[in-house]
Design a protein around this motif. Structure first.
Motif, PDB file in Angstrom:
ATOM      1  N   TRP A 284      40.328  47.022  42.342  1.00 51.39           N
ATOM      2  CA  TRP A 284      39.531  45.792  42.173  1.00 51.39           C
ATOM      3  C   TRP A 284      38.924  45.834  40.783  1.00 51.39           C
ATOM      4  O   TRP A 284      38.497  46.903  40.335  1.00 51.39           O
ATOM      5  CB  TRP A 284      38.469  45.781  43.284  1.00 51.39           C
ATOM      6  CG  TRP A 284      37.306  44.870  43.069  1.00 51.39           C
ATOM      7  CD1 TRP A 284      37.336  43.503  42.955  1.00 51.39           C
ATOM      8  CD2 TRP A 284      35.924  45.242  42.959  1.00 51.39           C
ATOM      9  NE1 TRP A 284      36.073  43.004  42.795  1.00 51.39           N
ATOM     10  CE2 TRP A 284      35.177  44.043  42.795  1.00 51.39           C
ATOM     11  CE3 TRP A 284      35.229  46.447  42.989  1.00 51.39           C
ATOM     12  CZ2 TRP A 284      33.790  44.041  42.648  1.00 51.39           C
ATOM     13  CZ3 TRP A 284      33.856  46.444  42.858  1.00 51.39           C
ATOM     14  CH2 TRP A 284      33.133  45.246  42.692  1.00 51.39           C
ATOM     15  N   ASP A 285      38.877  44.679  40.170  1.00 49.02           N
ATOM     16  CA  ASP A 285      38.448  44.667  38.762  1.00 49.02           C
ATOM     17  C   ASP A 285      36.936  44.746  38.570  1.00 49.02           C
ATOM     18  O   ASP A 285      36.441  44.725  37.447  1.00 49.02           O
ATOM     19  CB  ASP A 285      39.027  43.435  38.045  1.00 49.02           C
ATOM     20  CG  ASP A 285      38.504  42.123  38.644  1.00 49.02           C
ATOM     21  OD1 ASP A 285      37.502  42.165  39.387  1.00 49.02           O
ATOM     22  OD2 ASP A 285      39.105  41.064  38.381  1.00 49.02           O
TER      23      ASP A 285
ATOM     24  N   THR B 212      34.639  42.557  39.440  1.00 49.74           N
ATOM     25  CA  THR B 212      33.899  41.316  39.259  1.00 49.74           C
ATOM     26  C   THR B 212      33.568  40.648  40.588  1.00 49.74           C
ATOM     27  O   THR B 212      34.268  40.806  41.585  1.00 49.74           O
ATOM     28  CB  THR B 212      34.701  40.278  38.429  1.00 49.74           C
ATOM     29  OG1 THR B 212      35.842  39.865  39.199  1.00 49.74           O
ATOM     30  CG2 THR B 212      35.150  40.869  37.113  1.00 49.74           C
TER      31      THR B 212
ATOM     32  N   GLU C 297      33.602  37.492  41.122  1.00 52.51           N
ATOM     33  CA  GLU C 297      34.535  36.391  41.362  1.00 52.51           C
ATOM     34  C   GLU C 297      35.734  36.855  42.183  1.00 52.51           C
ATOM     35  O   GLU C 297      36.149  36.211  43.140  1.00 52.51           O
ATOM     36  CB  GLU C 297      35.024  35.795  40.037  1.00 52.51           C
ATOM     37  CG  GLU C 297      33.956  35.030  39.253  1.00 52.51           C
ATOM     38  CD  GLU C 297      32.881  35.947  38.660  1.00 52.51           C
ATOM     39  OE1 GLU C 297      33.196  37.110  38.304  1.00 52.51           O
ATOM     40  OE2 GLU C 297      31.718  35.510  38.563  1.00 52.51           O
ATOM     41  N   THR C 298      36.276  37.987  41.786  1.00 45.64           N
ATOM     42  CA  THR C 298      37.452  38.509  42.481  1.00 45.64           C
ATOM     43  C   THR C 298      37.089  38.905  43.908  1.00 45.64           C
ATOM     44  O   THR C 298      37.817  38.618  44.866  1.00 45.64           O
ATOM     45  CB  THR C 298      38.010  39.731  41.732  1.00 45.64           C
ATOM     46  OG1 THR C 298      38.271  39.353  40.380  1.00 45.64           O
ATOM     47  CG2 THR C 298      39.283  40.230  42.388  1.00 45.64           C
TER      48      THR C 298
ATOM     49  N   ARG D  28      36.837  35.845  45.978  1.00 38.86           N
ATOM     50  CA  ARG D  28      38.139  35.257  46.257  1.00 38.86           C
ATOM     51  C   ARG D  28      38.831  36.027  47.380  1.00 38.86           C
ATOM     52  O   ARG D  28      39.428  35.449  48.293  1.00 38.86           O
ATOM     53  CB  ARG D  28      39.008  35.281  44.989  1.00 38.86           C
ATOM     54  CG  ARG D  28      40.330  34.609  45.232  1.00 38.86           C
ATOM     55  CD  ARG D  28      41.178  34.497  43.982  1.00 38.86           C
ATOM     56  NE  ARG D  28      42.572  34.364  44.388  1.00 38.86           N
ATOM     57  CZ  ARG D  28      43.605  34.644  43.623  1.00 38.86           C
ATOM     58  NH1 ARG D  28      43.415  35.089  42.388  1.00 38.86           N
ATOM     59  NH2 ARG D  28      44.827  34.493  44.084  1.00 38.86           N
TER      60      ARG D  28
ATOM     61  N   LYS E 123      45.419  48.978  38.438  1.00 38.29           N
ATOM     62  CA  LYS E 123      45.204  47.590  38.061  1.00 38.29           C
ATOM     63  C   LYS E 123      44.713  46.818  39.277  1.00 38.29           C
ATOM     64  O   LYS E 123      45.217  47.011  40.394  1.00 38.29           O
ATOM     65  CB  LYS E 123      46.517  46.970  37.576  1.00 38.29           C
ATOM     66  CG  LYS E 123      47.147  47.700  36.384  1.00 38.29           C
ATOM     67  CD  LYS E 123      46.404  47.379  35.097  1.00 38.29           C
ATOM     68  CE  LYS E 123      47.058  48.128  33.908  1.00 38.29           C
ATOM     69  NZ  LYS E 123      46.209  48.106  32.713  1.00 38.29           N
ATOM     70  N   CYS E 124      43.741  45.955  39.090  1.00 36.33           N
ATOM     71  CA  CYS E 124      43.207  45.137  40.172  1.00 36.33           C
ATOM     72  C   CYS E 124      44.345  44.396  40.877  1.00 36.33           C
ATOM     73  O   CYS E 124      45.202  43.797  40.229  1.00 36.33           O
ATOM     74  CB  CYS E 124      42.207  44.126  39.615  1.00 36.33           C
ATOM     75  SG  CYS E 124      41.656  42.919  40.848  1.00 36.33           S
TER      76      CYS E 124
ATOM     77  N   VAL F  38      44.368  41.738  42.425  1.00 34.85           N
ATOM     78  CA  VAL F  38      44.352  40.288  42.311  1.00 34.85           C
ATOM     79  C   VAL F  38      44.574  39.835  40.862  1.00 34.85           C
ATOM     80  O   VAL F  38      45.443  39.015  40.579  1.00 34.85           O
ATOM     81  CB  VAL F  38      43.015  39.701  42.828  1.00 34.85           C
ATOM     82  CG1 VAL F  38      42.976  38.188  42.646  1.00 34.85           C
ATOM     83  CG2 VAL F  38      42.827  40.069  44.294  1.00 34.85           C
ATOM     84  N   THR F  39      43.781  40.396  39.958  1.00 32.59           N
ATOM     85  CA  THR F  39      43.817  39.906  38.573  1.00 32.59           C
ATOM     86  C   THR F  39      44.651  40.773  37.632  1.00 32.59           C
ATOM     87  O   THR F  39      44.970  40.342  36.522  1.00 32.59           O
ATOM     88  CB  THR F  39      42.392  39.843  37.993  1.00 32.59           C
ATOM     89  OG1 THR F  39      41.845  41.176  37.996  1.00 32.59           O
ATOM     90  CG2 THR F  39      41.508  38.924  38.826  1.00 32.59           C
TER      91      THR F  39
ATOM     92  N   LYS G 219      43.624  43.286  36.119  1.00 35.79           N
ATOM     93  CA  LYS G 219      42.775  43.955  35.126  1.00 35.79           C
ATOM     94  C   LYS G 219      42.585  45.423  35.483  1.00 35.79           C
ATOM     95  O   LYS G 219      42.846  45.838  36.612  1.00 35.79           O
ATOM     96  CB  LYS G 219      41.406  43.269  35.072  1.00 35.79           C
ATOM     97  CG  LYS G 219      41.438  41.884  34.458  1.00 35.79           C
ATOM     98  CD  LYS G 219      40.013  41.318  34.393  1.00 35.79           C
ATOM     99  CE  LYS G 219      40.039  39.807  34.230  1.00 35.79           C
ATOM    100  NZ  LYS G 219      38.765  39.202  34.641  1.00 35.79           N
TER     101      LYS G 219
END
Length: 491
Positions: free
Chosen positions: A442-443, A445, A447-448, A451, A473-474, A476-477, A479
């Motif tokens: 998970w990045d 954030t 927001e993520t 979501r 790497k996240c 979802v995003t 990152k």
RNA sequence: CGGGGUGUAGCGUAGCCCGGUUAGCGCACUAGACUGGGGGUCUAGAGGUCGCGGGUUCAAAUCCCGCCACUCCGACCA
């Protein structure tokens, strides 16, 4: 097998509700959202209390008691704290009733309006820090290590026995320290006390870690927690420990003269577990025949059920049963001889299974002849004949084995239901196919996190504090992420 | 707090749609007898403000309105 309970498979929620009632743990009260904890349920809570209390004392804490009511103004002193609790506070506005005009009842006397309204505590940080202000002047007054056992009220919209009730019982530790380092150590120390209690007493393996920004306690700098996995694959937060930084010290002006003579704000922690642990206990171990209790918190370890036909047989069986009873009792175990004549053995067997008594001894004429007793363990329902003379040695061993087996079963369950997911599609698939914990990147954030919650109903249960960090790497995003975090759908 | 469902003896329920005998049944309860190694059998009996309050009607468990509680789903939260 049993017709006395709805099976877990058929309807897990209903199974839980029925079990809590039928095992005599608790029931709904006349007051919405509030429960009556029944004697058997309360005796389990007392076992939990006593084990925890001992652990708190061993780590240097003392018990004290603070008021149920908190002046409303206290809440406004710590901004995020009030924001977190405002929506679920019960408020006392008046202090007197009078007979109503129609003579049929009582009503609130409008003349008794309180000048400052009182909040029924949803947690006690504010009243306690207000008090600490007077207790702390010098570094010599620190650390201040206090715990309180109390009831608290949080006006919940949707309640469930033990898991979420409007009023519940808990313990809340509140400590004040000289340095940030010491307060952080305290936070983690108590988190580990909880982990140890959950694993060694409740036989429930837990993940401990830190909460994400959006899940943390209102007013804390960092919130740590332990999370257990229930049999339906949902996670349950079983305890929290907060590093409060200097937030409450600043809000309530709690300062001390340091070793160098400087005036500094103290550093705080708070930590708590509640009667929610009762719910965890039920959902972690029990089966379709009823409750299964780990011996270390079972109010009754062993029950002896006599089997007989005639009065004469009953007398002879009783004699031996009472001998066994006193032998087991002298080992420091709790044991009961159920000599009630108004129920048949089979009825009693089912009854004690519903109540989760770890070990049952059945003793009948045949046993007297052979010098044996039928010993049945609740966790596996396995029965074995033992020579009566060996019971004194075998029963403690058996209880020990049950305790270990329950933990192992719960750990296996968690292992089987903890998966990794590397992309969002896989994450969703895993959540549906093997409900439980999912370790994913998970990045970091909000927001993520949001979501993920919106799309899957899964939340970040915690970010593990120990164990190996693994860069990735996240999901979802895409990152960068420093480590996998623990996701699950939760209670 | 929004939407659905439920509320009849201690527990579980039938009856409600389509108003009309004394509200029926199972478990539990009481008494007695026979029984007793996994919730026994028979006989006799007791137990009901049909969630609460209004209304419609000659008549309400049944229809209408309001409230309360529980429950599931959502929002919110520990």
């Amino acid at each position: 097998m049993s017709e006395f309970l709805t099976s877990r498979k058929k309807d897990y929620s209903l199974w839980y509700n029925e079990l809590v009632k039928k095992a005599g743990l608790a029931e709904n009260s006349a007051v919405r959202g509030c429960m009556v904890i029944k004697p058997y349920g309360f005796s389990i809570w007392e076992k939990m209390q006593s084990a925890l209390d001992t652990m708190f004392k061993e780590t240097g804490h003392s018990n004290a008691y603070f008021p149920l009511f908190i002046p409303k103004s206290y809440f406004s002193k710590e901004a995020s704290h009030v924001e977190g609790f405002a929506k679920e506070c019960a408020v006392v506005t008046h202090y007197r009733l009078r007979n109503s005009a129609d003579g049929k009842g009582v009503e609130v006397d409008p003349d008794s309006k309180l000048e400052e309204e009182l909040i029924v505590r949803p947690t006690s940080e504010t009243i306690i820090w207000n008090t600490y202000k007077n207790w702390i002047q010098s570094y010599r007054d620190l650390p201040l290590l206090i715990n309180q056992w109390a009831n608290i009220v949080r006006w919940e919209m949707r309640t469930r026995l033990f898991l979420r009730t409007a009023e519940f019982l808990w313990q809340e530790g509140h400590t004040a320290h000289e340095t940030e380092k010491e307060a952080r150590e305290e936070t983690l120390k108590m988190l580990d006390v909880y982990r140890k209690f959950a694993e060694e007493y409740l036989a429930i393996p837990v993940y401990s870690g830190i909460k994400s920004e959006s899940e943390k306690f209102a007013g804390a700098v960092d919130t740590y927690c332990i999370e257990g996995l229930m049999q339906d694959g949902k996670a349950l937060q079983m305890g929290t420990s907060h590093f409060l930084g200097q937030n409450f010290a600043k809000a309530f002006d709690v300062k001390f003269s340091s070793r160098t003579g400087a005036l500094e704000h103290v550093w705080g922690t708070s930590w708590g577990v509640s009667t929610r642990l009762m719910g965890a206990l039920v959902m972690a171990h029990s089966d379709d025949d009823g409750l299964i209790l780990p011996p270390k918190i079972a109010p009754l370890h062993v029950v002896i059920v006599p089997i007989y036909k005639s009065d004469d047989e009953f007398t002879r069986v009783s004699e031996v049963a009472l001998k066994i009873l006193s032998e087991i009792k002298s080992l420091g175990l709790t044991v009961k001889f159920d000599d009630r004549k108004d129920h048949k053995p089979g009825w009693k067997f089912s009854e004690y299974e519903m109540k989760g008594v770890p070990v049952r001894i059945a003793l009948g004429p045949r046993d007297l002849q052979n010098g044996t007793a039928e010993v049945s363990r609740r966790d596996t329902k396995e029965k074995k004949l033992y020579a009566i003379s060996t019971l004194e040695k075998e029963i403690p061993k058996l209880l020990d084995e049950i305790q270990k087996n329950l933990f192992k079963k719960a750990l296996d369950w968690r292992t089987q239901n903890t998966c990794q997911a590397n992309d969002f599609a896989q994450f969703k698939k895993v959540l549906d196919e093997t409900p439980g914990f999912v370790m994913a990147h998970w990045d970091g954030t909000k927001e993520t996190e949001e979501r993920i919650k919106d799309e899957t109903k899964a939340t970040i249960r915690c970010i593990p504090v120990d164990g190996s960090a693994e860069k990735g790497k996240c999901m979802v995003t895409g990152k960068d992420s420093a480590r996998r975090v623990v996701f699950a759908r939760a209670y």
